[in-house]
Design a protein around this motif. Structure first.
Motif, PDB file in Angstrom:
ATOM      1  N   UNK A  53      -0.032  52.828  52.951  1.00 19.50           N
ATOM      2  CA  UNK A  53      -1.332  53.511  52.884  1.00 19.50           C
ATOM      3  C   UNK A  53      -2.349  52.732  52.070  1.00 19.50           C
ATOM      4  N   UNK A  54      -1.902  52.067  51.016  1.00 23.45           N
ATOM      5  CA  UNK A  54      -2.849  51.345  50.172  1.00 23.45           C
ATOM      6  C   UNK A  54      -3.006  49.879  50.570  1.00 23.45           C
ATOM      7  N   UNK A  55      -2.254  49.423  51.555  1.00 23.62           N
ATOM      8  CA  UNK A  55      -2.350  48.024  51.978  1.00 23.62           C
ATOM      9  C   UNK A  55      -3.685  47.753  52.668  1.00 23.62           C
ATOM     10  N   UNK A  56      -4.263  46.627  52.354  1.00 20.36           N
ATOM     11  CA  UNK A  56      -5.522  46.221  52.971  1.00 20.36           C
ATOM     12  C   UNK A  56      -5.380  46.188  54.490  1.00 20.36           C
ATOM     13  N   UNK A  57      -6.273  46.861  55.189  1.00 26.06           N
ATOM     14  CA  UNK A  57      -6.312  46.823  56.645  1.00 26.06           C
ATOM     15  C   UNK A  57      -5.268  47.657  57.360  1.00 26.06           C
ATOM     16  N   UNK A  58      -4.428  48.374  56.632  1.00 28.85           N
ATOM     17  CA  UNK A  58      -3.415  49.198  57.288  1.00 28.85           C
ATOM     18  C   UNK A  58      -4.044  50.530  57.692  1.00 28.85           C
ATOM     19  N   UNK A  59      -3.924  50.866  58.976  1.00 31.10           N
ATOM     20  CA  UNK A  59      -4.561  52.073  59.502  1.00 31.10           C
ATOM     21  C   UNK A  59      -3.561  53.132  59.951  1.00 31.10           C
TER      22      UNK A  59
ATOM     23  N   UNK B  75      -1.965  39.362  53.556  1.00 33.02           N
ATOM     24  CA  UNK B  75      -2.270  40.277  52.466  1.00 33.02           C
ATOM     25  C   UNK B  75      -1.091  41.204  52.122  1.00 33.02           C
ATOM     26  N   UNK B  76      -0.397  41.728  53.123  1.00 33.14           N
ATOM     27  CA  UNK B  76       0.733  42.614  52.823  1.00 33.14           C
ATOM     28  C   UNK B  76       2.007  41.827  52.544  1.00 33.14           C
ATOM     29  N   UNK B  77       2.338  40.901  53.407  1.00 36.44           N
ATOM     30  CA  UNK B  77       3.618  40.189  53.257  1.00 36.44           C
ATOM     31  C   UNK B  77       3.706  39.383  51.965  1.00 36.44           C
ATOM     32  N   UNK B  78       2.568  39.000  51.405  1.00 38.89           N
ATOM     33  CA  UNK B  78       2.577  38.226  50.163  1.00 38.89           C
ATOM     34  C   UNK B  78       2.337  39.104  48.933  1.00 38.89           C
ATOM     35  N   UNK B  79       2.413  40.426  49.127  1.00 34.09           N
ATOM     36  CA  UNK B  79       2.116  41.347  48.021  1.00 34.09           C
ATOM     37  C   UNK B  79       3.381  41.872  47.346  1.00 34.09           C
ATOM     38  N   UNK B  80       3.191  42.429  46.161  1.00 35.24           N
ATOM     39  CA  UNK B  80       4.272  43.108  45.456  1.00 35.24           C
ATOM     40  C   UNK B  80       4.705  44.351  46.224  1.00 35.24           C
ATOM     41  N   UNK B  81       3.764  44.989  46.933  1.00 36.78           N
ATOM     42  CA  UNK B  81       4.118  46.178  47.712  1.00 36.78           C
ATOM     43  C   UNK B  81       5.100  45.839  48.829  1.00 36.78           C
TER      44      UNK B  81
ATOM     45  N   UNK C 180      10.759  46.135  50.856  1.00 36.26           N
ATOM     46  CA  UNK C 180      12.065  45.550  51.156  1.00 36.26           C
ATOM     47  C   UNK C 180      13.132  46.050  50.189  1.00 36.26           C
ATOM     48  N   UNK C 181      12.767  46.297  48.941  1.00 37.23           N
ATOM     49  CA  UNK C 181      13.734  46.835  47.983  1.00 37.23           C
ATOM     50  C   UNK C 181      14.167  48.246  48.396  1.00 37.23           C
ATOM     51  N   UNK C 182      13.219  49.069  48.814  1.00 36.59           N
ATOM     52  CA  UNK C 182      13.520  50.443  49.208  1.00 36.59           C
ATOM     53  C   UNK C 182      14.335  50.522  50.487  1.00 36.59           C
ATOM     54  N   UNK C 183      13.974  49.722  51.488  1.00 33.98           N
ATOM     55  CA  UNK C 183      14.567  49.873  52.821  1.00 33.98           C
ATOM     56  C   UNK C 183      15.563  48.792  53.203  1.00 33.98           C
ATOM     57  N   UNK C 184      15.422  47.623  52.631  1.00 33.73           N
ATOM     58  CA  UNK C 184      16.214  46.472  53.069  1.00 33.73           C
ATOM     59  C   UNK C 184      17.716  46.621  52.950  1.00 33.73           C
TER      60      UNK C 184
END
Length: 99
Positions: free
Chosen positions: A30-36, A65-71, A76-80
């Motif tokens: 939801x907070x990721x840039x450009x995610x709709x 923007x997303x793949x290189x973020x801490x989010x 990946x920590x939550x779901x991986x």
């Protein structure tokens, strides 16, 4: 708009826990840039197979923007840990808008 489509196979018996992890990860998208939008779809015939559909304004919003973020690291920590193998990720866009 760009649609990210990730085919994810989950370890058998871990489906409920995976769905809970994805629900927890929703704010990251939801907070990721450009995610709709984001939704998790589950196969009826193969209940351990999921499709994660994410709507992005641009492909860079996802890949840079997303793949290189801490989010993304948190996602990946939550779901991986539930993945039976690496997700198969691709990007698609509307070719013909029917109705």
């Amino acid at each position: 708009m760009i649609f990210e489509m990730a085919q994810i196979e989950i370890k058998a018996g871990m489906e409920s826990a995976f769905e809970h992890a994805v629900a927890q990860a929703t704010p990251l998208f939801q907070r990721a840039r450009g995610c709709r939008g984001m939704q998790l779809l589950r196969s009826i015939e193969q209940p351990s197979r999921y499709t994660l559909m994410v709507t992005w304004e641009t492909i860079d919003d996802h890949l840079v923007h997303f793949r290189e973020s801490q989010d993304f690291q948190e996602w990946r920590r939550l779901a991986g840990g539930f993945f039976a193998g690496p997700p198969q990720v691709g990007h698609i866009q509307v070719a013909v808008a029917g109705f």
